[in-house]
Motif scaffolding. Structure first.
Motif, short mmCIF file in Angstrom:
data_model
loop_
_atom_site.label_atom_id
_atom_site.label_comp_id
_atom_site.label_asym_id
_atom_site.label_seq_id
_atom_site.Cartn_x
_atom_site.Cartn_y
_atom_site.Cartn_z
N ILE A 203 0.84 -1.20 0.00
CA ILE A 203 0.00 0.00 0.00
C ILE A 203 0.87 1.25 0.00
CG2 ILE A 203 -1.67 1.35 1.33
CD1 ILE A 203 -2.87 -1.07 -0.08
N GLN A 204 1.93 1.25 0.78
CA GLN A 204 2.83 2.40 0.81
C GLN A 204 3.44 2.66 -0.56
OE1 GLN A 204 4.20 4.33 3.98
NE2 GLN A 204 2.04 3.86 4.09
N LYS A 205 3.82 1.60 -1.26
CA LYS A 205 4.51 1.76 -2.54
C LYS A 205 3.55 2.09 -3.67
CE LYS A 205 7.55 -0.62 -5.84
NZ LYS A 205 8.34 0.58 -6.12
N TYR A 206 2.42 1.38 -3.75
CA TYR A 206 1.58 1.50 -4.94
C TYR A 206 0.33 2.36 -4.75
CZ TYR A 206 4.49 -2.16 -6.91
OH TYR A 206 5.56 -2.88 -7.38
N LEU A 207 -0.06 2.61 -3.51
CA LEU A 207 -1.22 3.47 -3.30
C LEU A 207 -0.80 4.85 -2.80
CD1 LEU A 207 -4.29 3.29 -3.61
CD2 LEU A 207 -4.44 2.76 -1.18
N ASP A 208 0.19 4.87 -1.91
CA ASP A 208 0.71 6.15 -1.42
C ASP A 208 1.94 6.59 -2.20
OD1 ASP A 208 -1.28 6.19 0.50
OD2 ASP A 208 -0.06 5.11 1.96
N HIS A 209 2.39 5.79 -3.15
CA HIS A 209 3.45 6.15 -4.11
C HIS A 209 4.78 6.50 -3.43
CE1 HIS A 209 0.14 6.14 -6.94
NE2 HIS A 209 -0.47 7.05 -6.23
N LEU A 210 5.14 5.75 -2.42
CA LEU A 210 6.43 5.98 -1.75
C LEU A 210 7.48 5.03 -2.32
CD1 LEU A 210 5.47 6.33 2.03
CD2 LEU A 210 5.86 8.15 0.35
N PRO A 211 8.61 5.54 -2.76
CA PRO A 211 9.70 4.66 -3.19
C PRO A 211 10.19 3.80 -2.01
CG PRO A 211 10.09 6.93 -3.89
CD PRO A 211 8.95 6.97 -2.92
N LEU A 212 10.83 2.69 -2.32
CA LEU A 212 11.24 1.77 -1.26
C LEU A 212 12.25 2.40 -0.30
CD1 LEU A 212 11.58 -1.67 -3.10
CD2 LEU A 212 9.69 -0.80 -1.73
N TYR A 213 13.05 3.35 -0.78
CA TYR A 213 14.03 3.94 0.14
C TYR A 213 13.33 4.76 1.22
CZ TYR A 213 13.83 8.72 -1.79
OH TYR A 213 13.44 9.99 -2.16
N ARG A 214 12.16 5.33 0.89
CA ARG A 214 11.42 6.07 1.93
C ARG A 214 10.77 5.10 2.92
NH1 ARG A 214 8.27 10.84 -1.47
NH2 ARG A 214 10.11 11.71 -2.50
N ILE A 215 10.28 3.97 2.42
CA ILE A 215 9.71 2.96 3.32
C ILE A 215 10.80 2.42 4.23
CG2 ILE A 215 8.47 0.76 3.42
CD1 ILE A 215 7.34 1.37 0.65
N GLU A 216 12.00 2.25 3.70
CA GLU A 216 13.15 1.82 4.50
C GLU A 216 13.42 2.83 5.61
OE1 GLU A 216 17.71 0.35 3.61
OE2 GLU A 216 16.89 2.05 2.48
N GLN A 217 13.35 4.11 5.29
CA GLN A 217 13.59 5.15 6.30
C GLN A 217 12.51 5.15 7.37
OE1 GLN A 217 13.81 8.67 3.87
NE2 GLN A 217 15.94 8.33 3.27
N ILE A 218 11.25 4.94 6.95
CA ILE A 218 10.15 4.90 7.92
C ILE A 218 10.35 3.74 8.89
CG2 ILE A 218 7.66 4.48 8.17
CD1 ILE A 218 7.27 5.97 5.51
N SER A 219 10.69 2.57 8.35
CA SER A 219 10.87 1.41 9.23
C SER A 219 12.04 1.64 10.20
CB SER A 219 11.11 0.15 8.39
OG SER A 219 12.35 0.21 7.71
N ALA A 220 13.11 2.26 9.72
CA ALA A 220 14.25 2.53 10.60
C ALA A 220 13.87 3.52 11.69
CB ALA A 220 15.42 3.06 9.77
N ARG A 221 13.06 4.51 11.32
CA ARG A 221 12.66 5.52 12.30
C ARG A 221 11.83 4.92 13.43
NH1 ARG A 221 10.69 8.95 8.76
NH2 ARG A 221 8.50 8.56 9.08
N HIS A 222 11.12 3.82 13.12
CA HIS A 222 10.29 3.17 14.14
C HIS A 222 10.97 1.96 14.76
CE1 HIS A 222 6.55 5.48 13.56
NE2 HIS A 222 6.93 5.57 12.31
N GLY A 223 12.27 1.81 14.51
CA GLY A 223 13.03 0.79 15.20
C GLY A 223 13.05 -0.57 14.55
N ALA A 224 12.45 -0.73 13.34
CA ALA A 224 12.40 -2.05 12.69
C ALA A 224 13.57 -2.23 11.73
CB ALA A 224 11.08 -2.24 11.96
N GLY A 225 13.92 -1.22 10.97
CA GLY A 225 15.07 -1.26 10.09
C GLY A 225 15.02 -2.35 9.03
N ILE A 226 14.02 -2.30 8.15
CA ILE A 226 13.90 -3.28 7.06
C ILE A 226 14.71 -2.77 5.87
CG2 ILE A 226 12.29 -4.58 5.62
CD1 ILE A 226 10.08 -3.75 7.58
N SER A 227 15.64 -3.57 5.38
CA SER A 227 16.50 -3.13 4.30
C SER A 227 15.74 -3.02 2.99
CB SER A 227 17.68 -4.10 4.13
OG SER A 227 17.21 -5.34 3.62
N ARG A 228 16.25 -2.20 2.11
CA ARG A 228 15.60 -1.99 0.82
C ARG A 228 15.61 -3.27 -0.01
NH1 ARG A 228 17.82 3.10 -2.35
NH2 ARG A 228 18.46 3.44 -0.18
N SER A 229 16.67 -4.05 0.08
CA SER A 229 16.73 -5.30 -0.68
C SER A 229 15.66 -6.28 -0.21
CB SER A 229 18.12 -5.93 -0.56
OG SER A 229 18.42 -6.22 0.80
#
Length: 523
Positions: A203-229
């Motif tokens: 949903i973040q990528k295809y509905l809210d149009h966020l590139p994966l690097y931004r999703i990676e940053q969001i996860s890191a900011r919340h302590g999960a740190g999911i890599s782009r790969s």
């Protein structure tokens, strides 16, 4: 006898001085040459007038596109952006005034007509009791007589948490076997993410149009740190898992007898050249006047050739609503009937009227407005009632407008902006008025343009598709999300449930997973 010989004969009757006669003949010859240029000069003046009008219209249109804030130059989303900025500024100024004059009574807020908060949202109750249950005046016990209830909407940002699955293992000493609860199938066996996280990333990528690097940053900011790969791996596998749903959606779409079609350019990375190239996202939508649930399908193709539409619609027969793009023309006459968009015809006159308040364009807009008013009135009619309404009210107006266009065109200079607007409508008139002969044909192509609009806005974020495969995957997932939106289904909840049930859902029950109204998922 020509004019020169006639003039010479008449002049000889007066027996003038030879020098005077020669001068008069020279003057007459010069005037004849000047007169011969008059038709050519008139034609040049007419051409220049038409060119000046066309350039004036184009200049006014470009100025309106650049500076106009309340015209068709801006999308609904852009106009709302201006409005929300103004509202925010007004509230900020009011707050600053209140800070500067704290003793002044605060102006009573005007009723906003705010809707009640949705009843299906979860509620957390907070009870606020007085400091004492005894009356502060006489000391007697207080008795509750009513409750004052107010509600505030709150949000919890993306919250990452862990599902800890514990499966005790039990042994049978006699049989020497071990028994434990089975691990249910998943989209990605043994994967790090639960279906809810997979759905959120999609949903973040295809509905809210966020590139994966931004999703990676969001996860890191919340302590999960999911890599782009890792995110890219999930997207690729989920796209493959969802493809059967898209294929079935296409099959159901082609069962409809009336479709909309359009296309929008997107950029695709061309690694060999180190830059991007233009590709196209072709869009198809079911008719809003059909009884079935709406379906939207996107198809990614490397070009705009009409062969892509012909391939997609192979063996399909029915009415197709399109714009005037020549790529669709080869479809018609082979079991596919053309429907033309009245909104496109209207736009030609709108641009002309917006540029210089052209009275003829205003007349055309008024006539088209009457047709849309009829459609608005018949919106909730049955197909039979709408057909009768169109026959009695729309068809006579269309015939009258056609006669008016023909008459007006005869009086309009070729090449003028008005002539171009009229010619566009006359060229497609049979296809424009075809809707009025039925109760289930659409008047314009707006439904598919509305489906494409989020893509047009979103591609400003993701800029380009990384490959043709990535473009096709995006088109497939966008098809499901756009269909969910058209059916008033919350995409995240639907996708989470679908990803949970898809691994065990049988092929003959895949329809139950599609984001269509009036379905129940019991896989």
């Amino acid at each position: 006898m020509d004019f020169t010989a006639q003039f010479t004969t008449q002049l000889a009757q007066f027996n003038p001085d030879p020098a005077l006669e020669a001068w008069l003949l020279a003057q007459f010859s010069q005037s004849q040459k000047e007169a011969a240029k008059v038709p050519q000069m008139a034609a040049e003046i007419k051409f220049k007038d038409i060119k000046i009008n066309a350039l004036t219209f184009e200049l006014a249109t470009m100025k309106r596109l650049k500076f106009g804030a309340k015209t068709e130059a801006y999308s609904i989303d852009q106009r709302e952006l201006f409005a929300e900025c103004i509202d925010a500024d007004l509230s900020a100024m009011q707050a600053e005034l209140e800070q500067l004059t704290p003793s002044a009574p605060r102006a009573k807020a005007k009723p906003t007509g705010r809707k009640a908060l949705p009843a299906d949202l979860p509620r957390i109750e907070h009870r606020h009791e007085p400091e004492s249950c005894n009356c502060g005046q006489c000391g007697n016990a207080l008795v509750q007589i009513s409750e004052d209830i107010s509600e505030q909407l709150d949000v919890e940002p993306a919250r990452f948490f862990v599902h800890r699955h514990i499966r005790p293992q039990y042994a049978c000493r006699a049989c020497e076997t071990v028994t434990a609860a089975a691990i249910p199938p998943a989209i990605i066996d043994g994967g790090l993410a639960a279906p809810g996280l997979h759905a959120w990333v999609v949903i973040q990528k295809y509905l809210d149009h966020l590139p994966l690097y931004r999703i990676e940053q969001i996860s890191a900011r919340h302590g999960a740190g999911i890599s782009r790969s890792t995110l890219a791996d999930w997207i690729g596998r989920i796209g493959v898992a969802l493809q059967p749903l898209v294929d079935r959606l296409i099959e159901l779409l082609k069962e409809r007898s009336v479709l909309h079609a359009d296309e929008t350019p997107v950029q695709q990375l061309d690694p060999g050249k180190g830059k991007t190239k233009r590709a196209y996202l072709w869009a198809y939508r079911s008719n809003s006047l059909d009884e079935g649930p709406p379906i939207v399908v996107f198809e990614f193709q490397p070009g705009r050739s009409g062969s892509h539409a012909r391939t997609f619609l192979t063996d399909w027969r029915g009415h197709l609503m399109v714009d005037d793009y020549s790529g669709y023309k080869a479809l018609f006459g082979h079991g596919i009937v053309e429907l033309a968009c009245l909104a496109h015809a209207r736009r030609k006159f709108f641009d002309l009227h917006a540029a210089n308040q052209h009275p003829t364009a205003a007349d055309a807009l008024d006539r088209i407005a009457e047709l849309y008013h009829i459609e608005s009135t018949a919106k909730d009619y049955t197909v039979e009632q709408r057909a009768q309404c169109r026959q009695e009210q729309a068809l006579p107006r269309l015939e009258a407008m056609h006669a008016w266009l023909l008459l007006t065109r005869q009086k309009t200079a070729d090449g003028s902006s008005l002539a171009k607007a009229i010619d566009y409508s006359l060229k497609r008139w049979p296809a424009i008025m075809r809707y009025a002969a039925s109760g289930n044909l659409p008047i314009d192509n707006n439904p598919i343009e509305n489906a494409i609009r989020p893509i047009a806005i979103g591609k400003k974020n993701w800029l380009f598709a990384g490959s043709e495969r990535a473009g096709k995957r995006a088109a497939a997932i966008q098809s499901l999300l756009a269909t969910a939106k058209a059916n008033d289904i919350e995409p995240l909840a639907w996708l989470k449930e679908t990803l949970e049930k898809l691994p065990t859902c049988k092929n003959n029950r895949i329809d139950e997973l599609l984001p269509l109204r009036a379905k129940s998922v019991i896989c």
